[in-house]
Design an enzyme around this catalytic site. Structure first.
Site, mmCIF file in Angstrom:
data_model
loop_
_atom_site.group_PDB
_atom_site.id
_atom_site.type_symbol
_atom_site.label_atom_id
_atom_site.label_comp_id
_atom_site.label_asym_id
_atom_site.label_seq_id
_atom_site.Cartn_x
_atom_site.Cartn_y
_atom_site.Cartn_z
ATOM 1 N N ARG A 107 -8.561 29.638 -6.745
ATOM 2 C CA ARG A 107 -7.668 30.657 -7.291
ATOM 3 C C ARG A 107 -7.477 30.519 -8.782
ATOM 4 O O ARG A 107 -7.556 31.463 -9.524
ATOM 5 C CB ARG A 107 -6.293 30.586 -6.612
ATOM 6 C CG ARG A 107 -6.265 31.251 -5.275
ATOM 7 C CD ARG A 107 -5.102 30.813 -4.477
ATOM 8 N NE ARG A 107 -5.222 29.411 -4.107
ATOM 9 C CZ ARG A 107 -4.460 28.802 -3.229
ATOM 10 N NH1 ARG A 107 -3.480 29.440 -2.667
ATOM 11 N NH2 ARG A 107 -4.663 27.541 -2.930
ATOM 12 N N LYS A 141 2.189 17.993 7.771
ATOM 13 C CA LYS A 141 2.580 19.112 6.911
ATOM 14 C C LYS A 141 3.771 19.938 7.404
ATOM 15 O O LYS A 141 4.238 20.818 6.670
ATOM 16 C CB LYS A 141 1.380 20.028 6.665
ATOM 17 C CG LYS A 141 0.601 19.654 5.397
ATOM 18 C CD LYS A 141 -0.313 20.795 4.993
ATOM 19 C CE LYS A 141 -0.893 20.592 3.595
ATOM 20 N NZ LYS A 141 -1.807 21.674 3.230
ATOM 21 N N SER A 167 -0.263 30.761 1.284
ATOM 22 C CA SER A 167 0.542 30.766 2.509
ATOM 23 C C SER A 167 1.985 30.372 2.183
ATOM 24 O O SER A 167 2.937 30.881 2.784
ATOM 25 C CB SER A 167 -0.041 29.790 3.531
ATOM 26 O OG SER A 167 -1.365 30.129 3.845
ATOM 27 N N HIS A 227 -7.401 34.505 2.267
ATOM 28 C CA HIS A 227 -8.284 33.801 3.200
ATOM 29 C C HIS A 227 -9.297 34.769 3.831
ATOM 30 O O HIS A 227 -10.485 34.470 3.919
ATOM 31 C CB HIS A 227 -7.477 33.161 4.342
ATOM 32 C CG HIS A 227 -6.535 32.081 3.914
ATOM 33 N ND1 HIS A 227 -5.226 32.035 4.307
ATOM 34 C CD2 HIS A 227 -6.720 30.978 3.137
ATOM 35 C CE1 HIS A 227 -4.642 30.959 3.801
ATOM 36 N NE2 HIS A 227 -5.515 30.303 3.079
#
Ligand code: ADP
Length: 161
Positions: free
Chosen positions: A90, A41, A128, A17
């Site tokens: 990614r 979440k 993460s 990030h």
């Protein structure tokens, strides 16, 4: 004045990030890192904790601001008069979903366009979720997240170093 928004969960912020923040901040006048308030979440860090960590880590970047938002990114972009949404890619697996979101955002708010920065190769594996997984087993996460984040993640898992 070119304002961009970099939306995400950042639970927690990783070197991946940070790399996107540093690179995209150079392309615009102002970059707003926007933390999504998404209660569904079940996050490790509260939104306030995430904002405070991101502020700390971007304190030396004069054109970076940090905020929180709810709802659609495209609506929030309109609200703060941002015309660019920044996202990181990614792997191809990110692409299909990101393309759909970008196109939806453009329909919702035709003033906004999404730009994608490809991940720095060093961080292409990093998420993460991986950080939380490794930390939960007491593994070393110092190569994944900035020093200021490391201890805070271990604290969440009651792990002392
Ligand atoms: P979200 O829940 O919106 O995917 P994340 O915090 O996981 O939020 O990610 C925010 C943005 O950062 C996304 O565009 C994601 O693709 C990007 N990103 C996450 N990890 C990396 C990384 N290692 N390298 C480059 N971009 C990344």
């Amino acid at each position: 004045m070119k304002r961009a928004i970099y939306p995400g969960s950042f639970d927690p912020l990783t070197f991946g990030h940070l790399d996107i923040i540093e690179r995209s901040a150079k392309m615009v006048d102002e970059l707003n890192v926007a933390v999504l308030r998404n209660n569904a979440k079940n996050p490790l860090f509260s939104v306030e904790e995430r904002v405070s960590m991101i502020k700390e880590l971007t304190a030396q970047m004069p054109n970076v601001t940090v905020s929180t938002f709810d709802g659609l990114t495209a609506d929030y972009a309109r609200q703060i008069q941002a015309t660019i949404i920044v996202r990181g890619l990614r792997a191809v697996t990110d692409f299909e979903y990101e393309l759909q979101i970008a196109q939806t955002n453009h329909v919702v708010n035709p003033q906004v366009d999404t730009i994608f920065l490809t991940t720095n190769l060093k961080y292409s594996y990093l998420s993460s979720t991986i950080v939380k997984e490794v930390a939960s087993y007491g593994g070393d996460i110092s190569k994944f997240v900035p020093e200021a984040v490391v201890q805070r993640v271990y604290d969440k898992f009651n792990i002392s170093r």
